[in-house]
Design a protein around this motif. Structure first.
Motif: not given
Length: 703
Positions: A64-69
């Protein structure tokens, strides 16, 4: 054009001591750590809070960090609409517990990454776990969630507040069940009071959930559940419960042979995605290894000597990989590690093809034996993505690439394969980059590691068990020097400038046990005195109405200070504290501590009777308090005169044995106490052995 991570100015997380928070320090999100600056801004600007909770070894947190943040557009919307706060759940388990409970109430499930939307006064009004950046498989896209939650707070303020207040009340009722427990305990259906005689029925209830073929409990995903296994061990020992003993040993064997255990480098992974212990989720947690080691030591000293090698391999992993130069123990290893192209891949560090085995081992016949023993076959390079089926996996063209014994194949002869596995370890270390390590030291987990090292030393695991003693004593010195503070008492993590996080209940409980374990094996009085000091600190800061709050007033935990009686991956704080008080009562001959422990059990009893699997730690504590613990007191003029006899006693695989040397100028006298009854003193320790050997009969208690 957005700035690259290398040129973008870091956000407020850059100065954090948490490796997990620092992983987010170069993202375009205007992250705050949890603290007054962020919370005051939310109130001042009347802006909702986006709270994101995770931990360093969490695979989906990284996704999620890579995809969104790291997405500039999504980050812009987060910054425009919310005050964004990042929390390391391991540093602030109290915050995670509050909002994880809210997520479970709202959605019926929880986990990490945890994403919660809060009003400025910290009331949760929407929550979830992983959100993909765009709509996928029925999940809303993260951008949609951001817009909807911001619009709801902006346009339907009163409705949102009312919902959030109702949710907050529900969270408070779940986290602090003392009033409800007291009411149930006094009600007409309360039933008989707590007694360890009910342990056999509790074990039978736990065995109803057992997987009789693969070991462990339930189906996939399969977790070790060390606390439940320890309850089976206790019942097998004390009551001669054959089914409990058989399932315990089956589970220990299957976990040790399968992919859950790193056959090459030692150490247990967190869980497997299949029921057969074959395909792990590759993160390694300090607490799993620390809790499993004593079970393997005692099994190895008892009916399964072959399992002692597993304890030694796990301890060596802890010393070689998890121990920090200053004597502390790191939290975890990531599931992901860099692949050939440098990009993170789940489990890449641990996976093998037949060609890699041959290159590492160098001996064609020995390489073939490794592949045959562990089910590494042709075409295995692509097979990892095919998770193990629900039936027993077998030899096939799609054999799994992790090194773990496949049920149905000939059992590995580890004596023959020792050199091959050592060569594979050396090859892996020189040819692959290891997973990232979270170097954060958490007091409770660090204390569990000390207890595991003491168990390995006491049980004679490995070729040089004395080094386990040295590491345990160095670990305790680290705890005393770095994890205590004059005004705050015990700490949860080492202090960072002005930032101090006081200890939680499990930190106190596990540290007391570690001190008592060191006292048992060294008979150095200072360890007992330090255990007493910690117990009194916990009583002052955390005790309320007979139970122990998870956090102290100094934590300023949002919404509620929890009372935790449920086991998770570790025993519940109240279970560990009750057991610690049983040990203190015996070591000090002081019934005050016995009463403290019994108050915890009496409060939790209505839940224990109905939910054994979630309260196995409390059941073990009940047995400690009601006769299951053995305490040996030896009177002798000098410790050296009885040290060898004490060593022999401590080598027995008894699951609950403490000893104390009492200086006395007279002749040597040995006395054994079982709970609240003591046997006649003896001149020779060998007379005690029949009481300290495991019960081998049916389901009746030892005489």
């Amino acid at each position: 054009m957005s700035a690259t991570p290398a040129t973008r100015r870091p956000n407020r997380l850059i100065g954090s001591t948490s490796p997990y928070l620092r992983q987010h320090a170069h993202q375009p999100v205007d992250w705050y750590p949890w603290g007054p600056e962020a919370l005051q801004r939310a109130v001042r600007e009347d802006r909702p809070i986006l709270l994101s909770v995770g931990y360093s070894a969490c695979h989906w947190c990284h996704v999620m960090a890579h995809e969104s943040f790291e997405d500039p557009e999504l980050a812009r919307r987060m910054n425009d609409l919310f005050v964004c706060i990042k929390v390391d759940r391991e540093e602030r388990p109290d915050i995670d517990q509050v909002y994880q409970t809210a997520c479970q109430i709202l959605t019926g499930q929880g986990g990490w990454p945890l994403t919660v939307f809060l009003t400025p006064d910290l009331l949760p009004y929407y929550a979830g776990t992983y959100f993909p950046p765009r709509p996928r498989l029925g999940r809303p896209g993260f951008g949609q969630v951001l817009e909807a939650c911001a619009r709801a707070y902006r346009e339907r303020r009163e409705e949102v507040r009312q919902q959030a207040q109702r949710l907050a009340r529900a969270v408070q009722e779940v986290l602090d069940p003392t009033a409800a427990l007291a009411e149930r305990r006094a009600g007409p259906d309360a039933g008989p009071g707590p007694t360890s005689q009910a342990l056999v029925a509790a074990a039978d209830a736990l065995l109803h959930q057992a997987d009789a073929e693969a070991g462990g409990f339930g189906g996939a995903p399969k977790f070790p559940h060390a606390t439940g296994l320890a309850l089976l061990e206790r019942v097998a020992w004390r009551f001669g419960h054959a089914a409990a003993r058989e399932h315990l040993l089956l589970t220990l064997e299957r976990m040790a042979l399968g992919g859950l255990f790193d056959q090459v480098g030692g150490g247990f992974h967190r869980y497997t995605v299949d029921r057969w212990w074959q395909v792990p989720h590759f993160e390694k947690m300090l607490y799993d290894n620390a809790l499993l080691v004593p079970l393997y030591v005692r099994a190895g000293r008892g009916p399964r000597p072959d399992l002692l090698r597993v304890a030694a391999a796990a301890l060596d992993f802890m010393l070689e990989t998890m121990r920090l130069p200053d004597g502390g123990f790191a939290c975890s290893l990531d599931a992901d590690s860099p692949g050939p192209d440098g990009r993170p891949q789940e489990g890449y560090y641990y996976r093998w093809s037949p060609e890699q085995v041959r290159e590492a081992v160098g001996d064609a016949a020995l390489s073939e034996e490794v592949c045959r023993a562990f089910g590494i076959g042709p075409g295995a390079g692509d097979a990892f993505e095919r998770r193990a089926p629900d039936g027993p996996p077998g030899w096939s063209e799609e054999a799994l690439t992790v090194v773990g014994h496949v049920p149905g194949l000939p059992r590995p002869e580890f004596g023959r394969l020792r050199h091959a596995l050592a060569r594979m370890k050396a090859y892996r270390e020189r040819s692959r980059r290891p997973p990232a390590r979270d170097d954060k030291v958490l007091t409770g987990w660090h204390a569990l590691a000390i207890s595991a090292l003491v168990a390995g030393w006491q049980g004679g695991a490995g070729g040089e068990p004395e080094r386990y003693r040295q590491a345990a004593e160095a670990g305790w010195a680290f705890l005393c020097e770095r994890l205590q503070d004059g005004s705050h008492g015990l700490l949860h993590v080492p202090p960072d400038g002005e930032r101090v996080v006081p200890a939680f209940a499990d930190d106190y409980a596990f540290a007391i046990h570690a001190a008592l374990d060191l006292f048992r094996c060294t008979q150095e009085r200072r360890y007992l005195e330090e255990a007493v000091q910690l117990a009194e600190q916990a009583e002052h800061r955390l005790a309320r109405e007979g139970v122990y709050l998870t956090s102290s007033e100094a934590h300023a935990s949002p919404l509620a200070r929890a009372v935790d009686i449920w086991d998770q991956a570790t025993p519940s704080p109240n279970a560990a504290m009750a057991s610690a008080h049983a040990r203190l009562a015996a070591c000090l001959d002081d019934p005050t501590y016995l009463e403290r422990g019994l108050r915890v059990i009496e409060m939790a009893w209505p839940v224990m009777r109905q939910h054994v699997s979630g309260t196995a730690g409390l059941w073990r504590a009940l047995d400690d308090l009601d006769g299951g613990m053995a305490f040996v007191s030896v009177q002798a003029p000098r410790l050296e005169a009885v040290r060898e006899a004490l060593r022999r006693l401590l080598r027995l695989p008894h699951p609950a044995l403490d000893v104390r040397w009492v200086p006395d100028p007279g002749e040597v006298r040995w006395q054994l106490c079982l709970g609240t009854r003591c046997l006649a003193p003896e001149r020779d320790s060998t007379a005690l052995l029949r009481w300290l050997e495991p019960q081998q009969g049916g389901a009746g208690e030892r005489p």
